[in-house]
Design a protein around this motif. Structure first.
Motif, PDB file in Angstrom:
ATOM      1  N   SER A  34       1.475   0.080  -9.611  1.00 11.05           N
ATOM      2  CA  SER A  34       0.469   0.679  -8.748  1.00 11.05           C
ATOM      3  C   SER A  34      -0.709  -0.267  -8.531  1.00 11.05           C
ATOM      4  O   SER A  34      -1.209  -0.417  -7.401  1.00 11.05           O
ATOM      5  CB  SER A  34      -0.021   2.001  -9.352  1.00 11.05           C
ATOM      6  N   GLU A  35      -1.140  -0.923  -9.603  1.00 11.07           N
ATOM      7  CA  GLU A  35      -2.252  -1.870  -9.488  1.00 11.07           C
ATOM      8  C   GLU A  35      -1.872  -3.080  -8.631  1.00 11.07           C
ATOM      9  O   GLU A  35      -2.692  -3.575  -7.848  1.00 11.07           O
ATOM     10  CB  GLU A  35      -2.709  -2.320 -10.875  1.00 11.07           C
ATOM     11  N   LEU A  36      -0.640  -3.552  -8.778  1.00 11.97           N
ATOM     12  CA  LEU A  36      -0.187  -4.668  -7.954  1.00 11.97           C
ATOM     13  C   LEU A  36      -0.195  -4.293  -6.482  1.00 11.97           C
ATOM     14  O   LEU A  36      -0.601  -5.088  -5.629  1.00 11.97           O
ATOM     15  CB  LEU A  36       1.209  -5.121  -8.386  1.00 11.97           C
ATOM     16  N   HIS A  37       0.244  -3.082  -6.171  1.00 10.13           N
ATOM     17  CA  HIS A  37       0.183  -2.622  -4.783  1.00 10.13           C
ATOM     18  C   HIS A  37      -1.237  -2.697  -4.250  1.00 10.13           C
ATOM     19  O   HIS A  37      -1.479  -3.225  -3.151  1.00 10.13           O
ATOM     20  CB  HIS A  37       0.701  -1.186  -4.682  1.00 10.13           C
ATOM     21  N   GLU A  38      -2.180  -2.192  -5.015  1.00 12.19           N
ATOM     22  CA  GLU A  38      -3.571  -2.185  -4.577  1.00 12.19           C
ATOM     23  C   GLU A  38      -4.136  -3.598  -4.475  1.00 12.19           C
ATOM     24  O   GLU A  38      -4.903  -3.907  -3.548  1.00 12.19           O
ATOM     25  CB  GLU A  38      -4.421  -1.338  -5.538  1.00 12.19           C
ATOM     26  N   ALA A  39      -3.766  -4.472  -5.416  1.00 18.25           N
ATOM     27  CA  ALA A  39      -4.271  -5.849  -5.392  1.00 18.25           C
ATOM     28  C   ALA A  39      -3.731  -6.620  -4.198  1.00 18.25           C
ATOM     29  O   ALA A  39      -4.475  -7.354  -3.527  1.00 18.25           O
ATOM     30  CB  ALA A  39      -3.903  -6.557  -6.689  1.00 18.25           C
ATOM     31  N   PHE A  40      -2.433  -6.474  -3.910  1.00 15.68           N
ATOM     32  CA  PHE A  40      -1.856  -7.131  -2.730  1.00 15.68           C
ATOM     33  C   PHE A  40      -2.464  -6.566  -1.444  1.00 15.68           C
ATOM     34  O   PHE A  40      -2.754  -7.313  -0.501  1.00 15.68           O
ATOM     35  CB  PHE A  40      -0.334  -6.970  -2.710  1.00 15.68           C
ATOM     36  N   LYS A  41      -2.660  -5.268  -1.418  1.00 11.45           N
ATOM     37  CA  LYS A  41      -3.265  -4.631  -0.248  1.00 11.45           C
ATOM     38  C   LYS A  41      -4.682  -5.143  -0.038  1.00 11.45           C
ATOM     39  O   LYS A  41      -5.082  -5.475   1.085  1.00 11.45           O
ATOM     40  CB  LYS A  41      -3.267  -3.109  -0.438  1.00 11.45           C
TER      41      LYS A  41
END
Length: 260
Positions: A34-41
């Protein structure tokens, strides 16, 4: 935004995302995905970011796999949802990101870790890297795109062998197979990736995004990649980057792309 399992650094148009769970060899749990999704976004929406590097903290692992303890007792439907949600949230998301993503593979990239690296636009490995999809040794198969992306990158036969044996390959074998583009020492891994990213940053981010869409179209069912290329090529003529790039070329100067 602050993250519990990630470190972010921005420098010279490059955002570096470091997965920071060294005690777990940077294994992917739900929170980290979930954090990776937000960081890439976040990086993709940041107009100052022209390239992204993703790596793992420490010297032992890029990502050693998924956190098995989170799904060991799942049933069939929960397993399907795990794969579907993970692919949508992270792996497909990264593959289709408009900002180029380089995987800096340091150490173990196993299971979900290799699947994350394969979702990136290309990969560079340190000479201590080990890569594989060991899922069948647990009675399951790769669920985050591994059965699809690995054959695309290294061919069906090699992919079948690697998946069926649950084996690992070293960095030089990965280079020979075409799984990674370059192999460096561990010390030179990030500087080397930053050097490549620096070359990317100098070019038109609008054109690069269009190229990503065109290349990816070739791997989508029911989509004609050539038609997508024609469309994206034509659309390029309406951008400020095209006007600046062609004008700079004719005036024999370096282009200063506005990113529009």
């Amino acid at each position: 935004m602050s993250y519990a399992n990630l470190l972010l650094e921005k420098n010279n148009g490059i955002t570096t995302i470091t997965i920071n769970r060294p005690k777990k060899l940077n294994a992917l749990n739900k929170e980290t995905i979930s954090e990776l999704h937000e960081a890439f976004k976040e990086a993709n929406l940041d107009k100052s970011t022209k390239a992204i590097i993703v790596t793992g903290s420490g010297e032992k692992a890029f990502v050693a796999g998924a956190d098995i303890s989170e799904f060991a007792d799942y049933d069939i439907e929960e397993g399907k949802m795990l794969a579907a949600k993970g692919q949508e949230l992270l792996f497909d998301f990264v593959e289709n990101l408009s900002t180029p993503v380089i995987a800096a593979v340091n150490g173990f990239a196993l299971g979900g870790g290799l699947e994350l690296a394969m979702a990136c636009h290309f990969r560079v490995a340190s000479d201590n890297a080990k890569m594989g999809l060991p899922e069948v040794s647990l009675g399951v198969i790769p669920g985050y795109g591994g059965t699809q992306r690995l054959p695309q990158l290294i061919g069906k036969g090699r992919a079948m062998e690697l998946i069926m044996t649950a084996g690992m390959i070293d960095a030089n074998s990965a280079l020979n197979y075409g799984l990674v583009n370059h192999v460096t020492t561990l010390e030179e891994l990030l500087p080397f990736c930053e050097k490549i990213a620096g070359k990317i940053v100098r070019n038109s981010s609008v054109a690069i995004s269009a190229a990503i869409r065109a290349v990816n179209a070739n791997y989508k069912d029911g989509v004609n990649g050539f038609n997508t290329e024609i469309l994206e090529f034509g659309n390029s003529f309406g951008t400020a980057d095209f006007e600046e790039g062609t004008t700079a070329f004719l005036e024999k100067r370096k282009a200063d792309f506005p990113g529009e």
